[in-house]
Design a protein around this motif. Structure first.
Motif, PDB file in Angstrom:
ATOM      1  N   ILE A 289      79.215   1.810 -43.003  1.00  0.00           N
ATOM      2  CA  ILE A 289      78.733   0.767 -43.398  1.00  0.00           C
ATOM      3  C   ILE A 289      78.966  -0.472 -43.467  1.00  0.00           C
ATOM      4  O   ILE A 289      78.504  -1.724 -43.194  1.00  0.00           O
ATOM      5  N   LEU A 290      80.656  -0.920 -42.807  1.00  0.00           N
ATOM      6  CA  LEU A 290      81.075  -1.314 -42.416  1.00  0.00           C
ATOM      7  C   LEU A 290      80.556  -2.665 -41.219  1.00  0.00           C
ATOM      8  O   LEU A 290      80.049  -3.622 -41.243  1.00  0.00           O
ATOM      9  N   LEU A 291      80.155  -1.613 -40.559  1.00  0.00           N
ATOM     10  CA  LEU A 291      79.352  -2.614 -39.886  1.00  0.00           C
ATOM     11  C   LEU A 291      77.552  -2.794 -39.399  1.00  0.00           C
ATOM     12  O   LEU A 291      77.403  -4.079 -38.879  1.00  0.00           O
ATOM     13  N   SER A 292      77.295  -2.140 -40.831  1.00  0.00           N
ATOM     14  CA  SER A 292      75.784  -2.253 -40.834  1.00  0.00           C
ATOM     15  C   SER A 292      75.800  -3.998 -41.623  1.00  0.00           C
ATOM     16  O   SER A 292      74.139  -4.730 -41.281  1.00  0.00           O
ATOM     17  N   ILE A 293      76.483  -3.548 -42.649  1.00  0.00           N
ATOM     18  CA  ILE A 293      76.152  -4.921 -43.602  1.00  0.00           C
ATOM     19  C   ILE A 293      76.781  -7.012 -42.221  1.00  0.00           C
ATOM     20  O   ILE A 293      75.588  -7.251 -42.810  1.00  0.00           O
ATOM     21  N   PRO A 294      77.238  -6.229 -41.591  1.00  0.00           N
ATOM     22  CA  PRO A 294      76.700  -7.740 -40.369  1.00  0.00           C
ATOM     23  C   PRO A 294      76.487  -7.477 -39.928  1.00  0.00           C
ATOM     24  O   PRO A 294      74.910  -8.918 -39.273  1.00  0.00           O
TER      25      PRO A 294
ATOM     26  N   VAL B 194      86.688  -4.109 -37.799  1.00  0.00           N
ATOM     27  CA  VAL B 194      84.768  -3.108 -38.131  1.00  0.00           C
ATOM     28  C   VAL B 194      84.060  -4.686 -38.594  1.00  0.00           C
ATOM     29  O   VAL B 194      82.822  -4.331 -37.502  1.00  0.00           O
ATOM     30  N   PRO B 195      84.156  -4.886 -39.287  1.00  0.00           N
ATOM     31  CA  PRO B 195      82.624  -5.915 -39.680  1.00  0.00           C
ATOM     32  C   PRO B 195      82.473  -7.232 -38.447  1.00  0.00           C
ATOM     33  O   PRO B 195      81.095  -7.179 -38.075  1.00  0.00           O
TER      34      PRO B 195
ATOM     35  N   PHE C 197      78.576  -8.762 -33.616  1.00  0.00           N
ATOM     36  CA  PHE C 197      78.137  -8.841 -32.876  1.00  0.00           C
ATOM     37  C   PHE C 197      76.751  -7.651 -32.249  1.00  0.00           C
ATOM     38  O   PHE C 197      75.914  -7.575 -31.420  1.00  0.00           O
ATOM     39  N   SER C 198      77.172  -6.531 -32.636  1.00  0.00           N
ATOM     40  CA  SER C 198      76.372  -5.620 -32.472  1.00  0.00           C
ATOM     41  C   SER C 198      75.052  -5.796 -32.806  1.00  0.00           C
ATOM     42  O   SER C 198      73.910  -5.965 -32.261  1.00  0.00           O
ATOM     43  N   GLY C 199      74.480  -6.960 -34.348  1.00  0.00           N
ATOM     44  CA  GLY C 199      73.773  -7.182 -35.013  1.00  0.00           C
ATOM     45  C   GLY C 199      72.749  -8.020 -34.072  1.00  0.00           C
ATOM     46  O   GLY C 199      71.434  -7.838 -33.521  1.00  0.00           O
ATOM     47  N   ILE C 200      73.280  -8.928 -33.288  1.00  0.00           N
ATOM     48  CA  ILE C 200      73.073 -10.036 -32.505  1.00  0.00           C
ATOM     49  C   ILE C 200      72.270  -9.544 -31.304  1.00  0.00           C
ATOM     50  O   ILE C 200      71.443  -9.523 -31.076  1.00  0.00           O
TER      51      ILE C 200
ATOM     52  N   ILE D  30      72.679   2.192 -36.257  1.00  0.00           N
ATOM     53  CA  ILE D  30      71.609   1.464 -36.248  1.00  0.00           C
ATOM     54  C   ILE D  30      69.879   1.261 -36.868  1.00  0.00           C
ATOM     55  O   ILE D  30      69.194   0.608 -37.298  1.00  0.00           O
ATOM     56  N   VAL D  31      70.518   2.456 -37.548  1.00  0.00           N
ATOM     57  CA  VAL D  31      68.959   2.191 -39.547  1.00  0.00           C
ATOM     58  C   VAL D  31      69.267   0.783 -39.203  1.00  0.00           C
ATOM     59  O   VAL D  31      68.242   0.436 -39.862  1.00  0.00           O
ATOM     60  N   PHE D  32      70.335   0.475 -39.571  1.00  0.00           N
ATOM     61  CA  PHE D  32      69.711  -1.199 -40.641  1.00  0.00           C
ATOM     62  C   PHE D  32      69.897  -2.041 -39.447  1.00  0.00           C
ATOM     63  O   PHE D  32      68.674  -2.607 -40.012  1.00  0.00           O
ATOM     64  N   THR D  33      70.718  -2.544 -38.595  1.00  0.00           N
ATOM     65  CA  THR D  33      70.108  -3.242 -38.288  1.00  0.00           C
ATOM     66  C   THR D  33      68.972  -3.507 -37.103  1.00  0.00           C
ATOM     67  O   THR D  33      68.741  -4.171 -37.440  1.00  0.00           O
ATOM     68  N   SER D  34      68.718  -2.047 -37.174  1.00  0.00           N
ATOM     69  CA  SER D  34      67.298  -1.961 -36.284  1.00  0.00           C
ATOM     70  C   SER D  34      66.386  -2.374 -36.865  1.00  0.00           C
ATOM     71  O   SER D  34      64.812  -3.253 -37.195  1.00  0.00           O
ATOM     72  N   THR D  35      66.303  -2.535 -38.521  1.00  0.00           N
ATOM     73  CA  THR D  35      65.431  -2.322 -39.643  1.00  0.00           C
ATOM     74  C   THR D  35      65.080  -3.439 -39.473  1.00  0.00           C
ATOM     75  O   THR D  35      64.108  -4.301 -39.717  1.00  0.00           O
ATOM     76  N   SER D  36      66.265  -4.514 -39.419  1.00  0.00           N
ATOM     77  CA  SER D  36      66.350  -5.489 -39.501  1.00  0.00           C
ATOM     78  C   SER D  36      65.675  -6.435 -38.819  1.00  0.00           C
ATOM     79  O   SER D  36      65.049  -7.525 -38.960  1.00  0.00           O
TER      80      SER D  36
END
Length: 251
Positions: free
Chosen positions: A74-79, A137-138, A143-146, A181-187
């Motif tokens: 969750i801490l990874l996903s939010i940012p 973690v955030p 950067f994983s989101g980028i 990744i479920v959250f980042t890839s959806t975005s």
């Protein structure tokens, strides 16, 4: 019929690799789609959408095995959701050749980091015993989101080595990365769809194989030794990185 079979097989292979390494599968799907004639921006966009399905499938499989560290995920996903949106926007300012080289150089760096890091076997530690510096973690999540939005890889190329570096055993890092990744890839997928980068007909043909492959990959990962898993991770990424860099340079 032959084309459908080809897409189904590609989907299975990508799904297996996705769950096995916790990368979402985009790091395989982007170059494969590009080789099959899809433009790099459309390959990234379509991959971002496909990764949603592989991540969901592998997350369900890992959840049943109790291997996901949900607090970290969750801490990874939010940012990462914010980073994924920004990464998708960045693709409009980068040429196809530049994007390929960025993709390849990123993979080389990650391959080195994961190969050099020691990691524990899953039976040596319980998921509830894992302790990390949650303040960091955030940062990794952003950067994983980028990476997810810019490269269409789901962000796992950052998540897995980052979590291993923080001290999480690789099997748990792979499972937790799949969840995030479920959250980042959806975005990133939603933004790419808006930009017209998602080839829906390719996506529909790939999805059945992606879901099946992700289930098989998660089951396989549980049986692979940690050292072998991280070394295989590194080798696959080096091969793909070199291919993308050479293609981007026109060689």
């Amino acid at each position: 019929m032959s084309n459908y079979l080809l897409y189904f097989i590609v989907g299975i292979v990508v799904g297996i690799v996705s769950a096995l390494f916790g990368l979402g599968g985009g790091f395989v799907l982007v170059p494969v789609l590009n080789i099959l004639g899809v433009g790099i921006h459309q390959a990234v966009g379509t991959s971002s959408a496909a990764v949603v399905f592989t991540a969901l499938s592998s997350t369900l499989a890992y959840s049943r095995r109790g291997m996901i560290h949900y607090k970290t995920g969750i801490l990874l996903s939010i940012p990462a959701v914010v980073g994924a949106y920004l990464g998708a926007v960045m693709t409009t300012y980068v040429t196809p050749c530049e994007l390929k080289v960025i993709f390849g150089v990123t993979l080389l760096f990650v391959a080195y980091r994961i190969y050099a890091k020691e990691t524990a076997e899953p039976n040596e530690v319980n998921v509830s015993e894992i302790r990390l510096d949650y303040r960091l973690v955030p940062v990794g999540g952003f950067f994983s989101g980028i990476a997810s939005g810019l490269l269409g890889v789901g962000g796992g190329i950052i998540n897995v080595p980052f979590l291993v570096w923080l001290g999480m055993p690789i099997h748990y890092a792979v499972a937790t990365s799949s969840f995030a990744i479920v959250f980042t890839s959806t975005s990133s997928a939603l933004k790419h769809y808006y930009l017209g980068n998602v080839e829906v007909h390719w996506l529909l043909l790939l999805v059945p194989g992606l879901i099946l492959g992700a289930q098989l990959g998660a089951k396989t990962a549980e049986k692979v030794k940690a050292k072998n898993l991280k070394n295989a991770f590194a080798v696959v990424m080096i091969i793909l990185a070199l291919r993308m860099i050479l293609s981007g340079l026109g060689w």
